[in-house]
Design a protein around this motif. Structure first.
Motif, short mmCIF file in Angstrom:
data_model
loop_
_atom_site.label_atom_id
_atom_site.label_comp_id
_atom_site.label_asym_id
_atom_site.label_seq_id
_atom_site.Cartn_x
_atom_site.Cartn_y
_atom_site.Cartn_z
N GLU A 1 58.92 132.10 -0.84
CA GLU A 1 59.75 130.89 -0.80
C GLU A 1 61.06 131.09 -1.56
N ARG B 1 55.66 122.74 0.50
CA ARG B 1 54.82 123.81 1.04
C ARG B 1 53.98 124.46 -0.06
N SER C 1 60.41 123.52 0.15
CA SER C 1 59.67 124.64 -0.43
C SER C 1 58.59 124.14 -1.38
#
Lengths: 199, 199
Positions: free
Chosen positions: B191, B158, B155
């Motif tokens: 997320e 990203r 996460s």
């Protein structure tokens, strides 16, 4: 478009991917394209015109290799029926260790970065970006037809910006390609789950 | 570090943000720093050494303005107790229309892009990236203590790559700042919901 005009634009993308927009010199471009400097001046009125046409070429090539692989480029059996698999396939095509993908992505990154200093390509870049976001939003909408339009657009904007961020890390050698592909695949799943929750 | 050495590095970040890494010339750097060319050669053995130290300065400045605003830079009451609000605040500091944020982000983007052509900064860039991902993963872990470590790292990878992608679009004038900030804020929510689902 004439063959030699196309050859000049292909060469411009190659030289930009090698030296950046600011490193693009007409001597090297002429040598790369195998034409005279005079022919370059004949076909393109100025540097801005040349850069605009090169940006269009880079965009068209990205669409072409995406469309080719999604359709004729591979056996029909491998074109997924599931809209999400098609989206995944299309986005992951930009994260492939193939010379033409590297060159095209590098040239796009350089053309985009040039707009930080110089506003002349901003209109074309913004338009290309909007079209790409629209396409991805449409594909997300096929998978999640009841998700609100604004949520599809926001997800598409995040997925395309993430792809650019991951691609830049990969191209600069600071993120392995397999990691970039995994993060992208996961992101599609995360965004689609988010859109499903909005139904 | 001596004041004049620091002045040279600050000037290098300014010139790189203005002209790119490939446009960095010792004449312009000397003028910007208000020192002689000889002093630059005295302090930095070569171009690579200068670029490495400038990259370190750019990283330290980003950490500093993040830490300053999160702590002393604003009233204590505005430093959120909620770990997610702190994370949001830290990430959004990079999307602000302030001259030093623009300059620092532009210089970072240019230094990173230089690694596409030239491997000399890759080690430092990869390390800076790993440290940043680690910090964001730790902040996500404070909010979602039962999420698996690997999911927190993914996460964080990203979110940081998305921030770089959004920041590049904003700096090149193809995405309004408010849109970039909204997409980033939403991404944190998406997320975190994903991490909550893994609990």
């Amino acid at each position: 478009m004439s063959d030699r005009r196309t050859a000049i634009l292909e060469a411009a993308a190659t030289v930009i991917a090698r030296r950046g927009v600011r490193g693009l010199r007409v001597e090297e471009l002429a040598e790369e394209a195998g034409v005279s400097k005079a022919l370059i001046y004949y076909h393109f009125e100025d540097r801005t015109g040349l850069l605009r046409r090169t940006l269009a070429l880079v965009n068209n090539r990205a669409e072409r290799y995406t469309a080719e692989q999604a359709a004729a480029g591979q056996p029909a059996a491998e074109t997924p029926a599931d809209p999400l698999r098609r989206l995944e396939q299309a986005l992951l095509l930009e994260l492939q260790d193939l010379p033409h993908v590297r060159e095209n992505s590098t040239a796009w990154g350089e053309l985009r970065a040039s707009a930080v200093f110089d506003p002349e390509l901003r209109g074309e870049l913004a338009l290309a970006s909007v079209i790409w976001v629209r396409e991805v939003a449409d594909q997300l909408g096929e998978a999640r037809p009841t998700a609100p339009e604004s949520a599809l657009t926001a997800s598409a904007e995040r997925l395309t910006a993430l792809l650019e961020g991951l691609s830049a890390r990969w191209l600069s050698g600071i993120l392995p390609l397999t990691d970039a592909r995994t993060r992208m695949r996961e992101a599609i799943g995360v965004e689609v789950a988010h859109l499903a929750g909005l139904d």
